[in-house]
Scaffold this motif. Structure first.
Motif, PDB file in Angstrom:
ATOM      1  N   ARG A  49       1.077  -1.103  -0.103  1.00 19.64           N
ATOM      2  CA  ARG A  49      -0.148  -0.167   0.593  1.00 19.64           C
ATOM      3  C   ARG A  49       0.720   1.471  -0.491  1.00 19.64           C
ATOM      4  NH1 ARG A  49      -1.970   3.712  -1.030  1.00 19.64           N
ATOM      5  NH2 ARG A  49      -3.695   4.605  -0.563  1.00 19.64           N
ATOM      6  N   LEU A  50       2.247   1.055   0.634  1.00 15.31           N
ATOM      7  CA  LEU A  50       2.477   2.432   1.138  1.00 15.31           C
ATOM      8  C   LEU A  50       3.550   2.377  -0.155  1.00 15.31           C
ATOM      9  CD1 LEU A  50       3.132   2.386   4.415  1.00 15.31           C
ATOM     10  CD2 LEU A  50       1.446   3.902   3.300  1.00 15.31           C
ATOM     11  N   HIS A  51       3.703   1.700  -0.727  1.00 13.23           N
ATOM     12  CA  HIS A  51       4.293   2.446  -2.578  1.00 13.23           C
ATOM     13  C   HIS A  51       5.152   3.538  -2.929  1.00 13.23           C
ATOM     14  CE1 HIS A  51       6.274   1.619  -6.840  1.00 13.23           C
ATOM     15  NE2 HIS A  51       7.090   0.265  -5.919  1.00 13.23           N
ATOM     16  N   PRO A  52       6.165   3.732  -3.013  1.00 10.45           N
ATOM     17  CA  PRO A  52       6.622   5.117  -3.556  1.00 10.45           C
ATOM     18  C   PRO A  52       5.332   5.785  -4.273  1.00 10.45           C
ATOM     19  CG  PRO A  52       8.512   4.611  -2.710  1.00 10.45           C
ATOM     20  CD  PRO A  52       7.354   3.377  -3.268  1.00 10.45           C
ATOM     21  N   ARG A 103       2.328   4.588  -5.348  1.00 10.09           N
ATOM     22  CA  ARG A 103       1.361   4.758  -4.931  1.00 10.09           C
ATOM     23  C   ARG A 103       0.959   5.987  -3.948  1.00 10.09           C
ATOM     24  NH1 ARG A 103      -1.646  -0.667  -3.195  1.00 10.09           N
ATOM     25  NH2 ARG A 103      -1.613  -1.859  -5.151  1.00 10.09           N
ATOM     26  N   LEU A 104       1.714   6.733  -3.340  1.00  7.79           N
ATOM     27  CA  LEU A 104       2.143   8.281  -2.551  1.00  7.79           C
ATOM     28  C   LEU A 104       2.176   9.287  -3.190  1.00  7.79           C
ATOM     29  CD1 LEU A 104       4.330   6.249   0.453  1.00  7.79           C
ATOM     30  CD2 LEU A 104       1.528   7.016   0.037  1.00  7.79           C
ATOM     31  N   ILE A 105       2.474   9.139  -4.808  1.00  6.94           N
ATOM     32  CA  ILE A 105       2.257   9.898  -5.328  1.00  6.94           C
ATOM     33  C   ILE A 105       1.390   9.948  -6.309  1.00  6.94           C
ATOM     34  CG2 ILE A 105       2.898  11.079  -7.688  1.00  6.94           C
ATOM     35  CD1 ILE A 105       6.415   9.283  -6.383  1.00  6.94           C
ATOM     36  N   GLY A 106       0.687   8.526  -6.751  1.00  2.07           N
ATOM     37  CA  GLY A 106      -0.269   9.093  -7.496  1.00  2.07           C
ATOM     38  C   GLY A 106      -1.667   9.842  -6.185  1.00  2.07           C
ATOM     39  N   ASP A 107      -1.354   9.019  -4.736  1.00  6.84           N
ATOM     40  CA  ASP A 107      -2.646   9.642  -3.657  1.00  6.84           C
ATOM     41  C   ASP A 107      -2.154  10.891  -3.571  1.00  6.84           C
ATOM     42  OD1 ASP A 107      -3.115   7.847  -2.525  1.00  6.84           O
ATOM     43  OD2 ASP A 107      -1.876   6.734  -0.960  1.00  6.84           O
ATOM     44  N   ALA A 108      -1.286  11.986  -4.034  1.00  5.46           N
ATOM     45  CA  ALA A 108      -1.075  12.928  -3.852  1.00  5.46           C
ATOM     46  C   ALA A 108      -1.984  13.662  -4.986  1.00  5.46           C
ATOM     47  CB  ALA A 108       0.866  12.962  -3.444  1.00  5.46           C
ATOM     48  N   SER A 109      -1.348  13.423  -6.121  1.00 10.43           N
ATOM     49  CA  SER A 109      -2.410  13.820  -7.307  1.00 10.43           C
ATOM     50  C   SER A 109      -3.835  13.946  -6.581  1.00 10.43           C
ATOM     51  CB  SER A 109      -2.078  12.401  -7.980  1.00 10.43           C
ATOM     52  OG  SER A 109      -2.648  12.949  -8.928  1.00 10.43           O
ATOM     53  N   SER A 110      -4.232  13.599  -5.982  1.00 11.66           N
ATOM     54  CA  SER A 110      -5.603  12.412  -5.946  1.00 11.66           C
ATOM     55  C   SER A 110      -5.810  13.857  -4.029  1.00 11.66           C
ATOM     56  CB  SER A 110      -6.099  11.897  -5.301  1.00 11.66           C
ATOM     57  OG  SER A 110      -6.194  10.513  -6.124  1.00 11.66           O
ATOM     58  N   LEU A 111      -5.224  14.004  -3.810  1.00  9.90           N
ATOM     59  CA  LEU A 111      -5.408  14.746  -2.570  1.00  9.90           C
ATOM     60  C   LEU A 111      -5.212  16.010  -3.009  1.00  9.90           C
ATOM     61  CD1 LEU A 111      -4.994  15.711   0.866  1.00  9.90           C
ATOM     62  CD2 LEU A 111      -2.630  15.559   0.325  1.00  9.90           C
ATOM     63  N   PHE A 112      -4.325  16.732  -3.597  1.00  9.49           N
ATOM     64  CA  PHE A 112      -4.503  17.909  -4.311  1.00  9.49           C
ATOM     65  C   PHE A 112      -5.318  18.243  -5.506  1.00  9.49           C
ATOM     66  CE2 PHE A 112       0.247  17.661  -3.114  1.00  9.49           C
ATOM     67  CZ  PHE A 112       0.408  18.461  -2.051  1.00  9.49           C
ATOM     68  N   GLU A 113      -6.145  17.309  -6.421  1.00  4.66           N
ATOM     69  CA  GLU A 113      -6.985  17.451  -7.371  1.00  4.66           C
ATOM     70  C   GLU A 113      -8.162  17.950  -6.651  1.00  4.66           C
ATOM     71  OE1 GLU A 113      -9.528  14.866 -10.144  1.00  4.66           O
ATOM     72  OE2 GLU A 113      -7.553  14.068  -9.933  1.00  4.66           O
TER      73      GLU A 113
END
Length: 319
Positions: A24-27, A29-39
């Motif tokens: 789950r905490l693959h880098p 995936r975390l970049i993808g999470d950041a994308s959704s978070l800022f979007e």
């Protein structure tokens, strides 16, 4: 430079030994999470056009660099070796030399089980798989292997060799943004412009350099190196991407097979064109997929060799 070469060699060896880690905490995936978070807040504030997409790009890429540098600085205060381990972990996580071929071998192994193959293809392609017959499944797998040779192998590897970990982080951040928002639909046609165009830019040169690399691998395997060199100049425009057609056409030439054919996505026929001459076979089977996998396996060490030459020229940025 010694540390830079050690980072390259170490990351490649770890990837060859263990493949791409899935958790789950693959880098990535975390970049993808950041994308959704800022979007979400950008859309809520009305920043859903091109300039909002540029701001989103800066936030996501900036966050990736900030996390890398913040953790690195903290570890370096404890011991310089810990900072190198952190860099090595990220470089290993961002390379994908083994994982792609493993997916291809799974398709080959289960080729007599269409349901299993369709499940494997969901990890490789973005098209509709329900319509694919056995030759179509083989073609789709070979197309994915050849396209991702550029996106998943050459660009990240050579970015690491030329520009160190900062180059690799930039490339993987851009690729993740393109996969998240680089779509020509109502929501992302303008907002995803920066992500999509920057992805085209970072893969532009590796896509074209993939052609002589594939031709060299074809020569080693005694396949069709001259066709690998010629085919991209005739068939690269069969795909809408400015980059994907180069490696796919080169692979088709190297194997002397026709690729592409009827391509459906979300129930719509996107293209009915083929990549390759009319007298090249398109009714492909396991033997053709095996040849494609061997071609990729030869391309990988050749790519690493080219990358080491890049690094030895002193262009790498050792951190």
């Amino acid at each position: 430079m010694t540390e830079h070469l050690a980072l390259i060699i170490g990351a490649c060896l770890l990837d060859a030994a263990f493949g791409d880690p899935v958790y789950r905490l693959h880098p990535v995936r975390l970049i993808g999470d950041a994308s959704s978070l800022f979007e979400r807040p950008l859309f809520a504030m009305g920043f859903d056009g091109r300039w909002g997409g540029v701001l989103h790009w800066l936030l996501v890429v900036g966050a990736a660099f900030a996390v890398w540098l913040g953790v690195r600085s903290a570890l370096e205060t404890l011991h310089p070796g810990l900072a190198f381990v952190w860099d090595l972990y990220l470089a290993y996580s961002f390379l994908c030399l083994r994982g792609l071929v493993e997916q291809g071998w799974r398709v080959l192994r289960d080729l007599d089980d269409p349901a299993a193959v369709r499940e494997h293809l969901k990890m490789l392609v973005g098209r509709d798989t329900a319509r694919l017959d056995r030759p179509g499944m083989v073609r789709a797998t070979i197309e994915s292997l050849s396209e991702n040779l550029t996106d998943g192998v050459l660009t990240p590897l050579w970015a690491l060799c030329l520009f160190g970990l900062p180059g690799l982080i930039l490339v993987k951040s851009v690729s993740t943004l393109d996969s998240m928002i680089g779509y020509k639909n109502a929501r992302y046609a303008r907002f995803g412009w920066a992500g999509a165009r920057s992805d085209d830019l970072v893969h532009w040169l590796p896509a074209r350099l993939s052609v002589p690399l594939i031709a060299a691998a074809a020569a080693i395997l005694r396949q069709h190196p001259l066709l690998a060199l010629e085919a991209p100049f005739h068939y690269r425009d069969r795909l809408p991407s400015p980059n994907s057609g180069w490696s796919e056409a080169a692979c088709a030439g190297a194997l002397r097979v026709r690729l592409l054919g009827p391509l459906w996505r979300n129930g719509q026929l996107l293209t009915n064109d083929y990549i390759g001459d009319l007298d090249w076979p398109f009714d492909l089977d396991g033997a053709d997929l095996r040849r494609a996998l061997m071609l990729m396996l030869i391309c990988y060490p050749l790519a690493i060799g080219v990358g080491m030459v890049f690094a030895s020229w002193g262009l790498g940025v050792a951190m």
